[in-house]
Design a protein around this motif. Structure first.
Motif, mmCIF file in Angstrom:
data_model
loop_
_atom_site.group_PDB
_atom_site.id
_atom_site.type_symbol
_atom_site.label_atom_id
_atom_site.label_comp_id
_atom_site.label_asym_id
_atom_site.label_seq_id
_atom_site.Cartn_x
_atom_site.Cartn_y
_atom_site.Cartn_z
ATOM 1 N N ALA A 443 0.836 -1.205 0.000
ATOM 2 C CA ALA A 443 0.000 0.000 0.000
ATOM 3 C C ALA A 443 0.869 1.254 0.000
ATOM 4 O O ALA A 443 0.580 2.232 -0.704
ATOM 5 C CB ALA A 443 -0.931 -0.005 1.218
ATOM 6 N N GLU A 444 1.953 1.247 0.763
ATOM 7 C CA GLU A 444 2.843 2.404 0.808
ATOM 8 C C GLU A 444 3.545 2.620 -0.529
ATOM 9 O O GLU A 444 3.912 3.741 -0.861
ATOM 10 C CB GLU A 444 3.872 2.224 1.923
ATOM 11 C CG GLU A 444 3.260 2.359 3.314
ATOM 12 C CD GLU A 444 4.303 2.231 4.397
ATOM 13 O OE1 GLU A 444 5.476 1.955 4.065
ATOM 14 O OE2 GLU A 444 3.943 2.396 5.572
ATOM 15 N N GLY A 446 2.051 2.191 -3.254
ATOM 16 C CA GLY A 446 0.993 2.533 -4.199
ATOM 17 C C GLY A 446 0.509 1.360 -5.020
ATOM 18 O O GLY A 446 -0.238 1.537 -5.983
ATOM 19 N N TYR A 448 -1.869 -0.954 -4.854
ATOM 20 C CA TYR A 448 -3.059 -1.241 -4.055
ATOM 21 C C TYR A 448 -3.684 -2.592 -4.373
ATOM 22 O O TYR A 448 -4.256 -3.238 -3.480
ATOM 23 C CB TYR A 448 -4.091 -0.115 -4.222
ATOM 24 C CG TYR A 448 -3.584 1.205 -3.694
ATOM 25 C CD1 TYR A 448 -3.322 1.371 -2.336
ATOM 26 C CD2 TYR A 448 -3.343 2.275 -4.556
ATOM 27 C CE1 TYR A 448 -2.830 2.574 -1.855
ATOM 28 C CE2 TYR A 448 -2.855 3.475 -4.077
ATOM 29 C CZ TYR A 448 -2.593 3.622 -2.724
ATOM 30 O OH TYR A 448 -2.108 4.806 -2.248
ATOM 31 N N ASN A 471 -7.501 -1.235 6.899
ATOM 32 C CA ASN A 471 -6.550 -0.873 5.839
ATOM 33 C C ASN A 471 -6.993 -1.372 4.470
ATOM 34 O O ASN A 471 -6.635 -0.769 3.452
ATOM 35 C CB ASN A 471 -5.153 -1.379 6.206
ATOM 36 C CG ASN A 471 -4.481 -0.470 7.212
ATOM 37 O OD1 ASN A 471 -4.022 0.612 6.879
ATOM 38 N ND2 ASN A 471 -4.457 -0.902 8.474
ATOM 39 N N ILE A 474 -9.036 1.459 3.405
ATOM 40 C CA ILE A 474 -8.195 2.575 2.943
ATOM 41 C C ILE A 474 -7.695 2.312 1.518
ATOM 42 O O ILE A 474 -7.700 3.214 0.656
ATOM 43 C CB ILE A 474 -7.001 2.786 3.892
ATOM 44 C CG1 ILE A 474 -7.474 3.173 5.301
ATOM 45 C CG2 ILE A 474 -6.050 3.838 3.333
ATOM 46 C CD1 ILE A 474 -8.172 4.503 5.404
ATOM 47 N N ALA A 475 -7.265 1.067 1.252
ATOM 48 C CA ALA A 475 -6.785 0.725 -0.090
ATOM 49 C C ALA A 475 -7.907 0.874 -1.123
ATOM 50 O O ALA A 475 -7.684 1.392 -2.229
ATOM 51 C CB ALA A 475 -6.241 -0.702 -0.095
ATOM 52 N N MET A 477 -10.491 2.875 -0.864
ATOM 53 C CA MET A 477 -10.701 4.319 -1.012
ATOM 54 C C MET A 477 -9.722 4.891 -2.034
ATOM 55 O O MET A 477 -10.092 5.708 -2.885
ATOM 56 C CB MET A 477 -10.514 5.043 0.325
ATOM 57 C CG MET A 477 -11.729 5.068 1.225
ATOM 58 S SD MET A 477 -11.410 6.034 2.730
ATOM 59 C CE MET A 477 -11.218 7.680 2.075
ATOM 60 N N ASN A 478 -8.465 4.464 -1.927
ATOM 61 C CA ASN A 478 -7.445 4.963 -2.851
ATOM 62 C C ASN A 478 -7.692 4.514 -4.295
ATOM 63 O O ASN A 478 -7.166 5.108 -5.230
ATOM 64 C CB ASN A 478 -6.063 4.517 -2.388
ATOM 65 C CG ASN A 478 -5.557 5.329 -1.205
ATOM 66 O OD1 ASN A 478 -5.592 6.552 -1.226
ATOM 67 N ND2 ASN A 478 -5.124 4.653 -0.156
ATOM 68 N N LYS A 479 -8.498 3.480 -4.460
ATOM 69 C CA LYS A 479 -8.882 3.038 -5.805
ATOM 70 C C LYS A 479 -10.232 3.610 -6.229
ATOM 71 O O LYS A 479 -10.775 3.240 -7.272
ATOM 72 C CB LYS A 479 -8.930 1.502 -5.853
ATOM 73 C CG LYS A 479 -7.547 0.858 -5.838
ATOM 74 C CD LYS A 479 -7.611 -0.652 -5.914
ATOM 75 C CE LYS A 479 -8.168 -1.127 -7.234
ATOM 76 N NZ LYS A 479 -7.300 -0.833 -8.383
ATOM 77 N N HIS A 482 -15.413 3.974 -2.857
ATOM 78 C CA HIS A 482 -15.782 4.551 -1.569
ATOM 79 C C HIS A 482 -16.901 3.783 -0.878
ATOM 80 O O HIS A 482 -16.904 3.662 0.358
ATOM 81 C CB HIS A 482 -16.170 6.015 -1.753
ATOM 82 C CG HIS A 482 -15.009 6.899 -2.095
ATOM 83 N ND1 HIS A 482 -15.078 8.267 -2.108
ATOM 84 C CD2 HIS A 482 -13.731 6.598 -2.441
ATOM 85 C CE1 HIS A 482 -13.911 8.780 -2.449
ATOM 86 N NE2 HIS A 482 -13.084 7.782 -2.658
ATOM 87 N N GLU A 569 -1.560 17.802 5.677
ATOM 88 C CA GLU A 569 -2.956 18.115 5.343
ATOM 89 C C GLU A 569 -3.517 19.176 6.280
ATOM 90 O O GLU A 569 -4.184 20.122 5.838
ATOM 91 C CB GLU A 569 -3.805 16.843 5.410
ATOM 92 C CG GLU A 569 -5.225 17.034 4.913
ATOM 93 C CD GLU A 569 -6.033 15.754 4.951
ATOM 94 O OE1 GLU A 569 -7.272 15.838 4.852
ATOM 95 O OE2 GLU A 569 -5.439 14.662 5.092
#
Length: 587
Positions: A443-444, A446, A448, A471, A474-475, A477-479, A482, A569
């Protein structure tokens, strides 16, 4: 060269057997571990100790040293370890290869010091050399040497062995200064890692054999070093060391409880711990004799088959009975076996810390007991045998060659986080922690899709594994998935209503959907659980800014940044809030 006192010619010092053996052990150890220069830090604890630790990364300073001396870092108190990492950063920056090299130097020094110690008490170069070489080259020690975070292991053992050498000086000629030196080295070891807490017990074992100090019990082995005394007198002699041990144990327990690391008896009953302790002893023996499937992670099983626990207990009890029966005839068995058993007691799991069933690093100094039995026992078996020296040399050469090859192979698994966790998955069964940690690494990077695959494997093994479920969300979400992520965050909250991070992550999804009131509710719930959670404070600030309260938002961002100064952020959101306030003032 003429002797200035009597005019005779002094013979030059020759390079003797001991010097040759020391050189060979040092060269072989450095050769075996040379590859660590190319290794990376790993994600497991190295970030906690070095790469993500702001104080460590800032190097040596009086403030940092004071912090190291007064903090319970990672639920432990080991200030000298923290200071050693600061020193590395001061000298090399955050370059992993050179941090690894220092571990290798400590391990090499430990091996040579062990040779010097046993040579003095056994008066046998070859037996002492085997103990030291096995210690130096055995693959079970790769974890302690190749893992930067285990500096505490090799460093505490350095002081431990120096303390044993200091003990020899003390018993040869007792005195306050020499006892103080012994005590100081012991304390330095405890300030590096609590593992040397068993040193006073080990010294009593050495009093029995090979030193022969216990009147009426020990054979009179080394009158040139010491004279025999009653057992009671020897225990009283070590009373200050036992008091220091007890104090260290109390401090360690307080530190671990304050960090939430100690598992309660409700969650892990004592009978289960006892069963796992016997099984772990057998596994430590097996891994020392047949080091084929070594892993960074050996997790506690959900259940222990009764027959497995009974068999393990029978093996340990039977060996102990034989050792006690033969103690007078074969005293090295007594010292070696109880060295192994006794030095593992603090980490055998009766007081369970974390989720591991056992760990290779815990066997760093305890394995010396098994090497004593192998070396002295092997020599005893060959006594009187024809061509004993040739047989001993051949067996030793084969064993050392096997250790070198196995250690070289095991070492490669430590080159980076991915190789480390993949190996753990290969050699253990359903290792949810290895799958999860590998998912974090991907994940770090990228990657995913790969991260999702490993998180899902962890959840397959443990359906209520909240960290993996969170997590995975979270992965996703990054794709951009949602809705699937929101389902996972809600699942985590049902499993563990106190899992603050999932409230924040779910709040972020609601915020992106412009459901501000619902998002605010999730952020506030997270703050009820953890009042100083920067991500939740930041979320509240964003909602306040969007609902017309930039002043309140600014306060939230400031509070988040006071807790986490590098929180990018929150810093960007603060600039936005200031812009809103400035725009309002200019009207």
């Amino acid at each position: 060269m003429a002797n200035p006192i009597n005019g005779t010619i002094a013979k030059p010092k020759t390079f003797g057997t001991a010097d040759v053996l020391i050189t060979c052990i040092a060269v072989l150890t450095l050769f075996v571990y040379a590859d660590v220069l190319k290794f990376d830090f790993v994600s497991y604890d190295d970030r906690l100790y070095v790469t993500d630790n702001k104080l460590i990364k800032s190097g040596l300073s009086w403030d940092n040293i004071l912090w190291a001396l007064t903090t319970f870092h990672d639920a432990n108190w080991f200030p000298l370890t923290l200071i050693s990492h600061m020193t590395d950063v001061e000298l090399y920056g955050v370059k992993p290869g050179l941090h690894h090299v220092n571990n290798v130097f400590f391990h090499t020094a430990n091996s040579l010091l062990l040779f010097l110690f046993f040579r003095r008490v056994l008066l046998n170069h070859w037996t002492s050399a085997f103990i030291a070489a096995a210690f130096a080259l055995h693959p079970v020690h790769v974890e302690s040497v190749a893992w930067v975070s285990e500096r505490k292991d090799v460093m505490s053992s350095f002081f431990w062995i120096l303390a044993m050498l200091s003990y020899l000086r003390y018993i040869r000629r007792p005195g306050a200064a020499r006892y103080f030196m012994l005590t100081a080295l012991f304390v330095l070891g405890l300030m590096t890692k609590p593992m040397p807490v068993t040193l006073p017990f080990v010294l009593l074992l050495l009093d029995y054999w090979p030193l022969g100090r216990i009147r009426g019990i020990s054979p009179e082995l080394r009158p040139d070093i010491c004279e025999q005394r009653p057992l009671k007198a020897l225990i009283i002699e070590k009373l200050p060391l036992f008091i220091i041990s007890a104090s260290s144990a109390v401090v360690t327990l307080i530190a671990q409880k304050s960090g939430g690391s100690v598992v309660s008896l409700q969650n892990l009953p004592f009978v289960f711990r006892l069963e796992n302790s016997f099984i772990s002893y057998v596994k430590y023996i097996f891994n020392t004799i047949f080091p084929s499937k070594l892993s960074i992670l050996y997790l506690l099983p959900a259940q222990i088959p009764p027959m497995q626990a009974i068999a393990a207990a029978a093996i340990v009890i039977l060996i102990t009975a034989v050792v006690l029966w033969k103690a007078a005839q074969l005293p090295y068995l007594f010292t070696g076996w109880f060295w192994f058993i006794g030095t593992l007691v603090p980490v055998i799991g009766l007081v369970q810390v974390g989720s591991q069933a056992l760990a290779d690093r815990y066997n760093y100094m305890p394995s010396v007991g098994l090497f004593i039995i192998a070396a002295v026992g092997g020599a005893a078996l060959l006594k009187g045998v024809r061509h004993a020296e040739v047989i001993a040399a051949a067996v030793t050469a084969l064993l050392i060659s096997f250790y070198i090859i196995s250690t070289k192979r095991q070492l490669q698994h430590w080159s980076n986080s991915i190789t480390l966790y993949k190996h753990a998955i290969e050699v253990t069964h359903d290792n949810k922690a290895a799958y999860y940690n590998l998912g974090l690494v991907y994940a770090e990077l990228g990657r995913y899709d790969e991260a999702i695959q490993y998180y899902e494997n962890a959840i397959r093994i443990s359906p209520e594994y909240c960290d993996a479920i969170h997590n995975l969300g979270i992965a996703l979400m990054n794709k951009g998935k949602h809705d699937e992520a929101a389902t996972l965050f809600k699942r985590v909250i049902v499993i563990n209503p106190l899992y603050d991070k999932s409230y924040v992550a779910y709040g972020n999804i609601l915020l992106n959907q412009n459901r501000l009131d619902e998002a605010m509710g999730k952020y506030k719930k997270a703050l009820e659980i953890k009042p100083e959670l920067p991500s939740a404070l930041n979320g509240v600030g964003v909602v306040m800014a969007l609902t017309g309260d930039p002043d309140g938002a600014l306060g939230m961002f400031d509070k988040a940044l006071s807790i986490a100064p590098d929180y990018t952020e929150a810093a960007n959101n603060k600039k936005g809030a200031l812009a809103l306030i400035s725009k309002r003032s200019s009207k």
